[in-house]
Design an enzyme around this catalytic site. Structure first.
Site, PDB file in Angstrom:
ATOM      1  N   ASP A  16     -11.578 -42.184 -22.787  1.00  0.00           N
ATOM      2  CA  ASP A  16     -11.128 -43.903 -23.500  1.00  0.00           C
ATOM      3  C   ASP A  16     -11.558 -44.412 -24.945  1.00  0.00           C
ATOM      4  O   ASP A  16     -11.399 -43.164 -25.478  1.00  0.00           O
ATOM      5  CB  ASP A  16     -13.373 -43.335 -23.354  1.00  0.00           C
ATOM      6  CG  ASP A  16     -14.494 -44.381 -22.838  1.00  0.00           C
ATOM      7  OD1 ASP A  16     -13.781 -45.395 -22.995  1.00  0.00           O
ATOM      8  OD2 ASP A  16     -15.299 -43.860 -24.092  1.00  0.00           O
ATOM      9  N   HIS A  33      -4.417 -50.224 -23.600  1.00  0.00           N
ATOM     10  CA  HIS A  33      -4.612 -49.687 -22.171  1.00  0.00           C
ATOM     11  C   HIS A  33      -3.052 -49.306 -21.900  1.00  0.00           C
ATOM     12  O   HIS A  33      -2.374 -48.415 -21.442  1.00  0.00           O
ATOM     13  CB  HIS A  33      -4.748 -50.688 -20.890  1.00  0.00           C
ATOM     14  CG  HIS A  33      -6.488 -50.815 -20.450  1.00  0.00           C
ATOM     15  ND1 HIS A  33      -7.088 -49.662 -20.751  1.00  0.00           N
ATOM     16  CD2 HIS A  33      -6.575 -52.014 -19.977  1.00  0.00           C
ATOM     17  CE1 HIS A  33      -8.465 -50.248 -20.598  1.00  0.00           C
ATOM     18  NE2 HIS A  33      -8.527 -51.544 -20.326  1.00  0.00           N
ATOM     19  N   LEU A 127       3.011 -27.302 -13.984  1.00  0.00           N
ATOM     20  CA  LEU A 127       1.861 -27.729 -13.828  1.00  0.00           C
ATOM     21  C   LEU A 127       1.465 -28.782 -13.134  1.00  0.00           C
ATOM     22  O   LEU A 127       2.807 -29.411 -12.093  1.00  0.00           O
ATOM     23  CB  LEU A 127       2.185 -28.708 -15.625  1.00  0.00           C
ATOM     24  CG  LEU A 127       0.829 -29.914 -15.856  1.00  0.00           C
ATOM     25  CD1 LEU A 127      -0.526 -29.082 -16.839  1.00  0.00           C
ATOM     26  CD2 LEU A 127       1.578 -30.900 -16.878  1.00  0.00           C
TER      27      LEU A 127
END
Ligand code: IPE
Ligand code: IPE
Ligand code: MG
Length: 231
Positions: A16, A33, A127
Protein backbone atom coordinates in the site's frame (compact mmCIF):
# COMPACT_ATOMS: atom_id res chain seq x y z
CA UNK A 1 22.71 -8.58 7.94
CA UNK A 2 23.03 -11.15 10.69
CA UNK A 3 21.53 -14.58 10.17
CA UNK A 4 18.20 -14.97 11.94
CA UNK A 5 16.98 -18.03 13.78
CA UNK A 6 13.22 -17.99 13.20
CA UNK A 7 12.44 -17.51 9.54
CA UNK A 8 8.75 -17.25 8.65
CA UNK A 9 7.61 -19.81 6.11
CA UNK A 10 5.07 -17.54 4.45
CA UNK A 11 4.90 -13.75 4.45
CA UNK A 12 1.89 -12.02 2.94
CA UNK A 13 2.19 -8.40 1.91
CA UNK A 14 -0.49 -5.75 1.47
CA UNK A 15 1.42 -3.41 -0.83
CA UNK A 16 0.00 0.00 0.00
CA UNK A 17 1.03 3.60 -0.58
CA UNK A 18 1.85 3.66 -4.31
CA UNK A 19 -0.57 6.51 -5.00
CA UNK A 20 0.62 8.62 -2.08
CA UNK A 21 4.26 7.99 -3.03
CA UNK A 22 3.56 9.47 -6.46
CA UNK A 23 1.32 12.32 -5.28
CA UNK A 24 4.00 13.42 -2.79
CA UNK A 25 6.32 13.88 -5.78
CA UNK A 26 3.74 15.66 -7.92
CA UNK A 27 3.49 12.64 -10.23
CA UNK A 28 0.42 10.77 -11.52
CA UNK A 29 -0.60 7.81 -9.33
CA UNK A 30 0.48 5.24 -11.91
CA UNK A 31 4.13 6.28 -11.47
CA UNK A 32 3.74 4.96 -7.96
CA UNK A 33 2.44 1.64 -9.28
CA UNK A 34 5.42 1.47 -11.66
CA UNK A 35 7.84 1.95 -8.79
CA UNK A 36 5.79 -0.58 -6.87
CA UNK A 37 6.81 -3.25 -9.38
CA UNK A 38 10.48 -2.54 -8.63
CA UNK A 39 9.73 -3.02 -4.95
CA UNK A 40 8.18 -6.43 -5.74
CA UNK A 41 11.43 -7.42 -7.50
CA UNK A 42 13.51 -6.30 -4.52
CA UNK A 43 11.39 -8.15 -2.01
CA UNK A 44 11.27 -11.36 -4.09
CA UNK A 45 15.08 -11.37 -4.15
CA UNK A 46 15.16 -10.59 -0.43
CA UNK A 47 12.89 -13.59 0.23
CA UNK A 48 15.34 -15.82 -1.63
CA UNK A 49 18.14 -14.32 0.39
CA UNK A 50 16.35 -14.87 3.73
CA UNK A 51 15.18 -18.33 2.71
CA UNK A 52 11.48 -17.52 3.01
CA UNK A 53 9.52 -20.16 1.12
CA UNK A 54 6.24 -18.36 0.30
CA UNK A 55 5.64 -14.70 -0.39
CA UNK A 56 2.20 -13.36 -1.32
CA UNK A 57 1.57 -9.94 -2.80
CA UNK A 58 -1.86 -8.30 -2.67
CA UNK A 59 -1.84 -6.63 -6.09
CA UNK A 60 -5.52 -5.94 -6.85
CA UNK A 61 -8.50 -6.31 -4.52
CA UNK A 62 -12.13 -7.04 -5.34
CA UNK A 63 -12.78 -3.45 -4.23
CA UNK A 64 -10.10 -1.85 -6.42
CA UNK A 65 -12.56 -1.87 -9.36
CA UNK A 66 -13.94 1.30 -7.75
CA UNK A 67 -10.92 3.25 -9.07
CA UNK A 68 -10.84 5.20 -12.33
CA UNK A 69 -10.54 3.16 -15.51
CA UNK A 70 -7.33 5.08 -16.24
CA UNK A 71 -5.71 3.86 -13.06
CA UNK A 72 -7.06 0.32 -13.44
CA UNK A 73 -5.82 0.04 -17.04
CA UNK A 74 -2.48 1.48 -16.01
CA UNK A 75 -2.14 -1.22 -13.34
CA UNK A 76 -3.09 -3.93 -15.88
CA UNK A 77 -0.48 -2.61 -18.35
CA UNK A 78 2.21 -2.79 -15.68
CA UNK A 79 1.25 -6.30 -14.58
CA UNK A 80 1.11 -7.51 -18.19
CA UNK A 81 4.49 -6.01 -18.99
CA UNK A 82 5.96 -7.50 -15.83
CA UNK A 83 4.64 -11.01 -16.52
CA UNK A 84 5.84 -10.93 -20.13
CA UNK A 85 9.38 -9.76 -19.34
CA UNK A 86 11.84 -12.00 -21.19
CA UNK A 87 14.54 -12.35 -18.54
CA UNK A 88 12.10 -12.56 -15.68
CA UNK A 89 13.21 -13.07 -12.11
CA UNK A 90 11.03 -16.19 -11.71
CA UNK A 91 12.55 -18.29 -14.48
CA UNK A 92 16.04 -17.05 -13.65
CA UNK A 93 15.79 -18.00 -9.98
CA UNK A 94 13.59 -21.10 -10.09
CA UNK A 95 10.67 -19.37 -8.41
CA UNK A 96 7.21 -20.85 -8.69
CA UNK A 97 4.42 -18.40 -9.52
CA UNK A 98 0.88 -18.88 -8.26
CA UNK A 99 -2.16 -16.68 -8.08
CA UNK A 100 -5.27 -16.35 -5.97
CA UNK A 101 -8.45 -14.49 -6.86
CA UNK A 102 -10.82 -14.62 -9.80
CA UNK A 103 -9.00 -13.95 -13.08
CA UNK A 104 -11.98 -13.82 -15.48
CA UNK A 105 -12.56 -10.04 -15.39
CA UNK A 106 -8.95 -9.28 -16.36
CA UNK A 107 -7.85 -8.68 -19.97
CA UNK A 108 -7.37 -11.98 -21.79
CA UNK A 109 -3.73 -11.42 -22.71
CA UNK A 110 -2.84 -10.63 -19.10
CA UNK A 111 -4.48 -13.85 -17.94
CA UNK A 112 -2.70 -15.81 -20.68
CA UNK A 113 0.67 -14.36 -19.64
CA UNK A 114 0.00 -15.34 -16.05
CA UNK A 115 -1.21 -18.85 -16.88
CA UNK A 116 1.84 -19.33 -19.08
CA UNK A 117 4.24 -18.21 -16.35
CA UNK A 118 2.48 -20.43 -13.80
CA UNK A 119 2.83 -23.38 -16.14
CA UNK A 120 6.52 -22.70 -16.88
CA UNK A 121 7.41 -22.39 -13.19
CA UNK A 122 5.16 -25.08 -11.73
CA UNK A 123 7.99 -27.47 -10.86
CA UNK A 124 10.21 -24.89 -9.19
CA UNK A 125 10.47 -24.99 -5.42
CA UNK A 126 13.07 -22.51 -4.20
CA UNK A 127 10.38 -19.97 -3.42
CA UNK A 128 6.70 -19.62 -4.29
CA UNK A 129 5.43 -16.16 -5.14
CA UNK A 130 1.66 -15.71 -4.98
CA UNK A 131 -0.08 -12.81 -6.69
CA UNK A 132 -3.50 -11.91 -5.30
CA UNK A 133 -5.45 -10.53 -8.25
CA UNK A 134 -9.09 -9.55 -8.04
CA UNK A 135 -8.82 -11.20 -4.65
CA UNK A 136 -11.06 -10.55 -1.66
CA UNK A 137 -11.03 -12.51 1.59
CA UNK A 138 -14.82 -12.47 1.77
CA UNK A 139 -15.14 -13.52 -1.86
CA UNK A 140 -12.70 -16.39 -1.21
CA UNK A 141 -14.83 -17.59 1.73
CA UNK A 142 -18.15 -17.24 -0.10
CA UNK A 143 -16.84 -19.09 -3.16
CA UNK A 144 -15.68 -21.90 -0.86
CA UNK A 145 -19.10 -22.09 0.81
CA UNK A 146 -20.80 -22.20 -2.60
CA UNK A 147 -18.57 -25.12 -3.63
CA UNK A 148 -19.85 -27.11 -0.63
CA UNK A 149 -23.46 -26.10 -1.30
CA UNK A 150 -23.15 -27.19 -4.92
CA UNK A 151 -21.85 -30.57 -3.76
CA UNK A 152 -24.67 -30.85 -1.21
CA UNK A 153 -22.02 -31.21 1.51
CA UNK A 154 -22.94 -30.86 5.17
CA UNK A 155 -20.82 -30.67 8.31
CA UNK A 156 -17.50 -29.78 6.80
CA UNK A 157 -14.35 -29.53 8.95
CA UNK A 158 -11.96 -26.58 9.22
CA UNK A 159 -9.42 -28.61 7.30
CA UNK A 160 -11.85 -29.21 4.44
CA UNK A 161 -12.73 -25.55 4.45
CA UNK A 162 -9.07 -24.50 4.20
CA UNK A 163 -8.73 -26.81 1.22
CA UNK A 164 -11.65 -25.16 -0.54
CA UNK A 165 -10.04 -21.72 -0.41
CA UNK A 166 -7.87 -20.27 -3.19
CA UNK A 167 -4.89 -20.81 -0.88
CA UNK A 168 -5.39 -24.59 -0.72
CA UNK A 169 -1.75 -25.24 -1.75
CA UNK A 170 -0.34 -22.37 0.25
CA UNK A 171 0.35 -22.46 4.01
CA UNK A 172 -1.28 -19.85 6.26
CA UNK A 173 0.84 -16.69 6.50
CA UNK A 174 3.18 -16.39 9.49
CA UNK A 175 3.51 -12.69 8.84
CA UNK A 176 1.04 -10.27 7.29
CA UNK A 177 2.57 -6.89 6.66
CA UNK A 178 1.00 -3.76 5.25
CA UNK A 179 3.09 -0.82 4.17
CA UNK A 180 2.13 2.89 4.19
CA UNK A 181 1.16 3.12 7.86
CA UNK A 182 -2.48 2.21 7.26
CA UNK A 183 -3.57 -0.24 9.95
CA UNK A 184 -6.24 -2.32 8.33
CA UNK A 185 -6.57 -5.55 6.43
CA UNK A 186 -8.79 -4.31 3.56
CA UNK A 187 -10.27 -7.74 2.85
CA UNK A 188 -7.02 -9.67 2.38
CA UNK A 189 -6.68 -13.31 3.53
CA UNK A 190 -9.33 -13.03 6.24
CA UNK A 191 -9.67 -16.71 7.10
CA UNK A 192 -6.00 -17.51 6.60
CA UNK A 193 -4.60 -14.83 8.88
CA UNK A 194 -6.29 -16.05 12.07
CA UNK A 195 -2.88 -16.46 13.77
CA UNK A 196 -0.58 -14.36 11.61
CA UNK A 197 1.79 -11.87 13.20
CA UNK A 198 0.88 -8.39 11.96
CA UNK A 199 3.26 -5.56 11.05
CA UNK A 200 2.45 -2.07 9.75
CA UNK A 201 5.66 -0.34 8.66
CA UNK A 202 5.20 3.39 7.96
CA UNK A 203 6.83 3.24 4.53
CA UNK A 204 5.14 3.63 1.18
CA UNK A 205 5.41 0.43 -0.84
CA UNK A 206 7.67 1.86 -3.61
CA UNK A 207 10.28 2.68 -0.93
CA UNK A 208 10.12 -0.70 0.81
CA UNK A 209 13.38 -2.64 0.64
CA UNK A 210 15.32 -5.60 2.00
CA UNK A 211 16.49 -3.62 5.06
CA UNK A 212 12.90 -2.81 6.02
CA UNK A 213 11.98 -6.46 5.65
CA UNK A 214 14.98 -7.48 7.73
CA UNK A 215 13.83 -5.14 10.51
CA UNK A 216 10.44 -6.86 10.52
CA UNK A 217 12.06 -10.30 10.56
CA UNK A 218 14.13 -9.16 13.55
CA UNK A 219 10.99 -8.08 15.39
CA UNK A 220 9.36 -11.37 14.45
CA UNK A 221 12.13 -13.18 16.41
CA UNK A 222 10.70 -11.66 19.60
CA UNK A 223 7.05 -12.41 18.94
CA UNK A 224 5.73 -15.14 21.17
CA UNK A 225 3.28 -17.12 19.07
CA UNK A 226 1.04 -18.96 21.49
CA UNK A 227 -1.83 -20.03 19.23
CA UNK A 228 -4.11 -19.89 22.26
CA UNK A 229 -1.85 -21.99 24.45
CA UNK A 230 0.64 -21.00 27.15
CA UNK A 231 4.31 -20.59 26.39
C1 IPE B 1 -1.51 0.02 -3.43
O1 IPE B 1 -1.26 1.39 -3.45
C2 IPE B 1 -1.66 -0.59 -4.80
C3 IPE B 1 -3.01 -1.03 -5.14
C4 IPE B 1 -4.04 -1.01 -4.35
C5 IPE B 1 -3.21 -1.54 -6.49
P1 IPE B 1 -2.46 2.42 -3.53
O2 IPE B 1 -2.77 2.69 -4.96
O3 IPE B 1 -3.60 1.98 -2.70
O4 IPE B 1 -1.78 3.71 -2.90
P2 IPE B 1 -2.45 4.73 -1.90
O5 IPE B 1 -2.98 3.96 -0.74
O6 IPE B 1 -3.53 5.44 -2.65
O7 IPE B 1 -1.33 5.65 -1.50
C1 IPE C 1 -5.47 -2.83 -0.32
O1 IPE C 1 -5.15 -1.49 -0.49
C2 IPE C 1 -5.47 -3.56 -1.62
C3 IPE C 1 -4.16 -3.81 -2.21
C4 IPE C 1 -3.01 -3.52 -1.68
C5 IPE C 1 -4.19 -4.46 -3.51
P1 IPE C 1 -6.26 -0.36 -0.74
O2 IPE C 1 -5.50 0.90 -0.88
O3 IPE C 1 -7.15 -0.75 -1.83
O4 IPE C 1 -7.09 -0.38 0.62
P2 IPE C 1 -7.96 0.75 1.31
O5 IPE C 1 -8.96 1.23 0.31
O6 IPE C 1 -7.04 1.85 1.74
O7 IPE C 1 -8.60 0.09 2.49
MG1 MG D 1 -4.13 2.29 -0.79
Amino acid sequence: MKKLQKIPYHIAIIMDGNGRWATKRGLPRNYGHKEGINAIERIVLACLNFDIKYCSFFAFSTENWKRSSDEINGIFDLIREYLLKEDNIFLKNQIKVESIGVLEPFPKDLVEALVDLKEKTKNFNKLTVVFALNYGGRDDIVRAVNKFLNENKKDITEKEFLLALDTKDIPEPDIVLRTSGEMRISNFMLYQMAYSELFFPKIYWPDFNEKHLYKILKKYQKRNRRFGGIK
